[in-house]
Design a protein around this motif. Structure first.
Motif, mmCIF file in Angstrom:
data_model
loop_
_atom_site.group_PDB
_atom_site.id
_atom_site.type_symbol
_atom_site.label_atom_id
_atom_site.label_comp_id
_atom_site.label_asym_id
_atom_site.label_seq_id
_atom_site.Cartn_x
_atom_site.Cartn_y
_atom_site.Cartn_z
ATOM 1 N N UNK A 58 0.896 -1.134 0.033
ATOM 2 C CA UNK A 58 0.060 0.058 0.087
ATOM 3 C C UNK A 58 0.861 1.227 -0.056
ATOM 4 N N UNK A 59 2.055 1.264 0.837
ATOM 5 C CA UNK A 59 2.804 2.358 0.829
ATOM 6 C C UNK A 59 3.327 2.739 -0.540
ATOM 7 N N UNK A 67 4.033 10.653 -5.712
ATOM 8 C CA UNK A 67 5.310 11.050 -5.877
ATOM 9 C C UNK A 67 6.420 11.453 -4.760
ATOM 10 N N UNK A 68 5.795 10.829 -3.605
ATOM 11 C CA UNK A 68 6.705 11.116 -2.436
ATOM 12 C C UNK A 68 7.676 9.994 -2.201
ATOM 13 N N UNK A 71 7.706 8.214 1.171
ATOM 14 C CA UNK A 71 6.763 7.280 1.361
ATOM 15 C C UNK A 71 6.968 5.916 0.828
ATOM 16 N N UNK A 72 8.084 6.014 -0.084
ATOM 17 C CA UNK A 72 8.737 4.853 -0.721
ATOM 18 C C UNK A 72 9.775 4.374 0.245
ATOM 19 N N UNK A 73 10.500 5.355 1.202
ATOM 20 C CA UNK A 73 11.436 4.994 2.311
ATOM 21 C C UNK A 73 10.497 4.161 3.247
#
Length: 257
Positions: A58-59, A67-68, A71-73
């Motif tokens: 989900x993240x 496009x953050x 959030x991917x981290x």
């Protein structure tokens, strides 16, 4: 892929239903509501590795939509936590490794795949994952080795044929310089056709806007716009056909089954 929610162990049916609903919301693009569903499920079962893995997915979706990088981290951190909590679950580790590959972290992906093979020596997906990691590193000999191993432990004939075909293809690339040159040329042309198609699509859209706006100003401008749009659409169609033709690999020599 079967939802990880179906592989949960020692969790209540309530948690499973919440995760299934949250995943459905994620697929439907309703990410905020999906996040709330996962939040409630994690309150009930905060240590379940499959649940943490699904939350990481989900993240990842949120990171793509918004496009953050932050959030991917967080998604990567959740995957690392799922790896720790599910360190003895080969099926989960396969999927975590595939996610790390998707997140462009081949080192962690390789560790997950190798751990899956330590637990289950017949982990077909882990062998495929290690082949992809080796391909990213340009190690063709390792790619061939992992595909050959995958063909021997494949769960069915279709998967065995797929792995054997890949092993034969990369073996010929490794052994035949003329074939390698031909394939590199094909891939370069394929990339060029993709760029042309992308550019032609953007030009045709802009040209149609000019034609529509120019109709109320000057018919000459409108005519030029439609002419440019037509030419761009022809170029787009030609590049699409070219890509389909170039998408087929040269036929490698196949090994005996």
């Amino acid at each position: 892929m079967v939802s990880g929610a179906l592989a949960f162990t020692n969790v209540s049916a309530n948690v499973v239903s919440r995760v299934a609903a949250a995943n459905d919301l994620r697929v439907a693009g309703r990410l905020r509501e999906s996040a709330e569903g996962f939040r409630r499920a994690l309150i009930i079962s905060p240590r379940d590795p499959w649940l943490i893995y699904e939350f990481a997915r989900l993240l990842r979706s949120q990171a793509s939509a918004l496009g953050e990088a932050r959030m991917l981290s967080r998604a990567c951190a959740a995957l690392r936590l799922a790896t720790q909590r599910g360190a003895n679950d080969a099926q989960l580790l396969e999927r975590i490794g595939e996610s790390f590959l998707e997140y462009l972290d081949p080192d962690r992906a390789a560790k997950s795949f190798r751990r899956a093979l330590e637990i289950d020596a017949h982990s077909f997906r882990a062998q495929l994952g290690l082949a992809e990691v080796a391909l990213n590193d340009g190690k063709l000999a390792h790619v061939i080795h992992h595909y050959n191993d995958a063909s021997r432990i494949a769960p069915d004939k279709a998967d065995a044929r797929l792995a054997r075909r890949e092993a034969d293809y990369y073996a010929r690339l490794n052994d035949d310089e003329a074939y390698l040159a031909t394939e590199l040329r094909r891939m370069n042309w394929l990339e060029g056709a993709h760029r042309v198609q992308h550019l032609a699509g953007r030009v045709s859209f802009a040209a149609m806007l000019i034609a529509l706006a120019g109709a109320s100003v000057d018919q000459v401008v409108a005519g030029l716009g439609w002419a440019l749009a037509s030419s761009s659409l022809i170029a787009w169609s030609a590049s699409l056909i070219t890509r389909k033709l170039l998408a087929t690999r040269g036929r490698p020599q196949t090994s005996d089954a």
